[in-house]
Write a protein that holds these residues in place. Structure first.
Motif, PDB file in Angstrom:
ATOM      1  N   UNK A  74       0.831  -1.211   0.000  1.00 55.28           N
ATOM      2  CA  UNK A  74       0.000   0.000   0.000  1.00 55.28           C
ATOM      3  C   UNK A  74       0.863   1.257   0.000  1.00 55.28           C
ATOM      4  N   UNK A  75       2.058   1.192   0.598  1.00 59.60           N
ATOM      5  CA  UNK A  75       2.938   2.358   0.576  1.00 59.60           C
ATOM      6  C   UNK A  75       3.464   2.620  -0.829  1.00 59.60           C
ATOM      7  N   UNK A  76       3.722   1.513  -1.560  1.00 66.56           N
ATOM      8  CA  UNK A  76       4.181   1.674  -2.944  1.00 66.56           C
ATOM      9  C   UNK A  76       3.090   2.330  -3.781  1.00 66.56           C
ATOM     10  N   UNK A  77       1.837   1.871  -3.564  1.00 66.42           N
ATOM     11  CA  UNK A  77       0.704   2.449  -4.289  1.00 66.42           C
ATOM     12  C   UNK A  77       0.590   3.943  -3.992  1.00 66.42           C
ATOM     13  N   UNK A  78       0.710   4.300  -2.701  1.00 70.77           N
ATOM     14  CA  UNK A  78       0.640   5.711  -2.309  1.00 70.77           C
ATOM     15  C   UNK A  78       1.753   6.511  -2.966  1.00 70.77           C
ATOM     16  N   UNK A  79       2.974   5.935  -2.980  1.00 67.10           N
ATOM     17  CA  UNK A  79       4.105   6.645  -3.581  1.00 67.10           C
ATOM     18  C   UNK A  79       3.835   6.933  -5.051  1.00 67.10           C
ATOM     19  N   UNK A  80       3.246   5.938  -5.764  1.00 67.64           N
ATOM     20  CA  UNK A  80       2.954   6.144  -7.189  1.00 67.64           C
ATOM     21  C   UNK A  80       1.953   7.284  -7.365  1.00 67.64           C
ATOM     22  N   UNK A  81       0.881   7.248  -6.542  1.00 66.64           N
ATOM     23  CA  UNK A  81      -0.142   8.289  -6.659  1.00 66.64           C
ATOM     24  C   UNK A  81       0.430   9.669  -6.330  1.00 66.64           C
ATOM     25  N   UNK A  82       1.252   9.723  -5.263  1.00 64.02           N
ATOM     26  CA  UNK A  82       1.852  11.005  -4.877  1.00 64.02           C
ATOM     27  C   UNK A  82       2.730  11.535  -6.007  1.00 64.02           C
ATOM     28  N   UNK A  83       3.536  10.644  -6.609  1.00 63.38           N
ATOM     29  CA  UNK A  83       4.423  11.083  -7.681  1.00 63.38           C
ATOM     30  C   UNK A  83       3.623  11.638  -8.849  1.00 63.38           C
ATOM     31  N   UNK A  84       2.555  10.924  -9.238  1.00 64.39           N
ATOM     32  CA  UNK A  84       1.701  11.394 -10.336  1.00 64.39           C
ATOM     33  C   UNK A  84       1.113  12.757 -10.019  1.00 64.39           C
ATOM     34  N   UNK A 114      -5.089  21.491 -11.266  1.00 60.00           N
ATOM     35  CA  UNK A 114      -5.391  21.526  -9.838  1.00 60.00           C
ATOM     36  C   UNK A 114      -6.301  20.394  -9.398  1.00 60.00           C
ATOM     37  N   UNK A 115      -7.422  20.225 -10.123  1.00 57.76           N
ATOM     38  CA  UNK A 115      -8.412  19.260  -9.655  1.00 57.76           C
ATOM     39  C   UNK A 115      -7.875  17.830  -9.734  1.00 57.76           C
ATOM     40  N   UNK A 116      -7.106  17.523 -10.786  1.00 52.02           N
ATOM     41  CA  UNK A 116      -6.594  16.147 -10.901  1.00 52.02           C
ATOM     42  C   UNK A 116      -5.447  15.901  -9.914  1.00 52.02           C
ATOM     43  N   UNK A 117      -4.591  16.912  -9.735  1.00 52.16           N
ATOM     44  CA  UNK A 117      -3.451  16.748  -8.833  1.00 52.16           C
ATOM     45  C   UNK A 117      -3.915  16.487  -7.412  1.00 52.16           C
ATOM     46  N   UNK A 118      -4.892  17.276  -6.955  1.00 49.68           N
ATOM     47  CA  UNK A 118      -5.350  17.071  -5.571  1.00 49.68           C
ATOM     48  C   UNK A 118      -6.063  15.726  -5.428  1.00 49.68           C
ATOM     49  N   UNK A 119      -6.787  15.286  -6.471  1.00 53.10           N
ATOM     50  CA  UNK A 119      -7.432  13.973  -6.396  1.00 53.10           C
ATOM     51  C   UNK A 119      -6.400  12.864  -6.241  1.00 53.10           C
ATOM     52  N   UNK A 120      -5.312  12.955  -7.021  1.00 49.48           N
ATOM     53  CA  UNK A 120      -4.280  11.919  -6.949  1.00 49.48           C
ATOM     54  C   UNK A 120      -3.573  11.915  -5.601  1.00 49.48           C
ATOM     55  N   UNK A 121      -3.157  13.118  -5.132  1.00 53.54           N
ATOM     56  CA  UNK A 121      -2.368  13.170  -3.899  1.00 53.54           C
ATOM     57  C   UNK A 121      -3.209  12.752  -2.697  1.00 53.54           C
ATOM     58  N   UNK A 122      -4.397  13.391  -2.527  1.00 51.36           N
ATOM     59  CA  UNK A 122      -5.228  13.061  -1.367  1.00 51.36           C
ATOM     60  C   UNK A 122      -5.775  11.642  -1.481  1.00 51.36           C
ATOM     61  N   UNK A 123      -6.130  11.229  -2.734  1.00 44.80           N
ATOM     62  CA  UNK A 123      -6.616   9.860  -2.927  1.00 44.80           C
ATOM     63  C   UNK A 123      -5.536   8.840  -2.599  1.00 44.80           C
ATOM     64  N   UNK A 124      -4.283   9.174  -2.942  1.00 42.68           N
ATOM     65  CA  UNK A 124      -3.187   8.265  -2.649  1.00 42.68           C
ATOM     66  C   UNK A 124      -2.981   8.076  -1.161  1.00 42.68           C
TER      67      UNK A 124
END
Lengths: 84, 100, 160
Positions: B4-14, B43-53
């Motif tokens: 799950x940390x790897x998944x979060x890292x991918x989302x954060x990077x995106x 803005x809208x996609x970046x925040x979705x990826x980071x917070x979703x991650x």
């Protein structure tokens, strides 16, 4: 991991700040400020996770609401010259 | 690292990459209307990826609910704010830039 | 009925955020706040049928959201390519596109969706047409092909 993301976001925030200083119109500055608001929400949330205190998310929610209302209020002031 | 940390890292990077794109666009674009494109969309996609991650690394349901709430909130307010700025600029008579 | 849903939603929001059901004082203050907000909303006539769409709208909405999200991803990819390109390949222009959505809800959704699709931003809603700022000539042509309007109309469905 969180620290790297925070640093990268701060670099982005710096770019936005340069745009806010350069202008040239008031609308460019408001657009920059609005983008900065979204970034701050994400930064606060990330900082909460980095320091192991997810309670920071409450602050992020409040900040998201306040920054939206600020943008709309400033626009209304520019458009109408008053806020009532 | 756990999966799950790897998944979060991918989302954060995106998310960070998209966010940086938006900031750079805000800096590089020639006029207000073109800046809208980069600022409003990234803005809208970046925040979705980071917070979703971030949802993947929390085991507390209250934290997850709060993250979802912020995502929805920003998803609805960000385009509204962008449109309000555009309309104000348009009423003020700001002219779009043209190449050449 | 609408006010009942409103109060339940507010109570749910408060409960989710505080989560301290054992603390009697907080719960009483929360109930007072909810009553106050409901009273003010009633005075301002904020709770109307637009805020509480019927079930069918929810179902169609959940079908529309994935389509919209995919458009947002495409749009960001488009912006991404252009911003990091040293030549900055943009040729911005204003175009007018007609629309034929029947409800305010449909028109707003359509306008916001245009904003979120690649290379276009809705600037103003005029009588029967949108004023759109397009980043490129292809984007300007893309607005007029009507595939998105068909999607929005399906979302509108049977709303009178």
């Amino acid at each position: 991991m969180y620290i790297a993301a925070i640093i990268a976001l701060l670099v982005g925030a710096l770019m936005i700040l340069v745009r806010a200083i350069l202008g040239p119109s008031a609308y460019d500055r408001i657009l920059a400020m609005n983008a900065m608001g979204t970034k701050t929400v994400v930064l606060v949330a990330l900082f909460g996770f980095a320091s192991g205190r997810p309670e920071f998310l409450d602050l992020a929610i409040i900040y998201a609401l306040v920054s939206f209302i600020t943008t709309v209020a400033i626009l209304k002031y520019i458009e109408k010259g008053r806020l009532d | 690292m756990e999966w799950n940390e790897i998944l979060t890292a991918i989302f954060l990077a995106l998310g960070v990459l998209i966010s940086l794109t938006g900031s750079l666009g805000l800096l590089r674009m020639p006029d207000f209307y073109t800046r809208l494109h980069t600022a409003g969309k990234s803005d809208s996609l970046a925040q979705t990826f980071i917070l979703g991650g971030l949802i993947f690394v929390t085991d507390n349901w209250q934290v997850a609910v709060r993250l979802l709430m912020i995502i929805l909130l920003l998803f609805f307010t960000a385009p509204t704010a962008t449109h309000a700025i555009t309309k104000a600029a348009r009423l003020d008579g700001l002219e779009p830039w043209r190449r050449g | 009925m609408r006010y009942l849903i409103f109060v339940v939603l507010l109570a749910g929001f408060f409960g989710l955020l505080s989560g301290q059901f054992h603390n009697g004082f907080l719960m009483v203050v929360g109930a007072l706040c909810i009553a106050l907000i409901a009273l003010i909303s009633a005075r301002m006539a904020l709770v109307d049928e637009e805020s509480y769409p019927d079930l069918g709208t929810w179902v169609r909405m959940s079908l529309y959201v994935p389509y919209l999200f995919w458009q947002i991803v495409l749009s960001n990819w488009d912006v991404f390519k252009r911003v990091w390109d040293p030549a900055l390949p943009v040729s911005p222009q204003l175009v007018r596109a007609p629309f034929s959505t029947r409800t305010a809800f449909g028109t707003v959704t359509f306008a916001n969706s245009i904003t979120l699709t690649p290379g276009t931003v809705t600037i103003e809603v005029l009588e029967g047409e949108f004023l759109i700022h397009a980043l490129t000539t292809e984007a300007a042509d893309g607005v007029k092909d009507g595939s998105m309007e068909a999607q929005v109309k399906r979302l509108e469905g049977a709303i009178k």
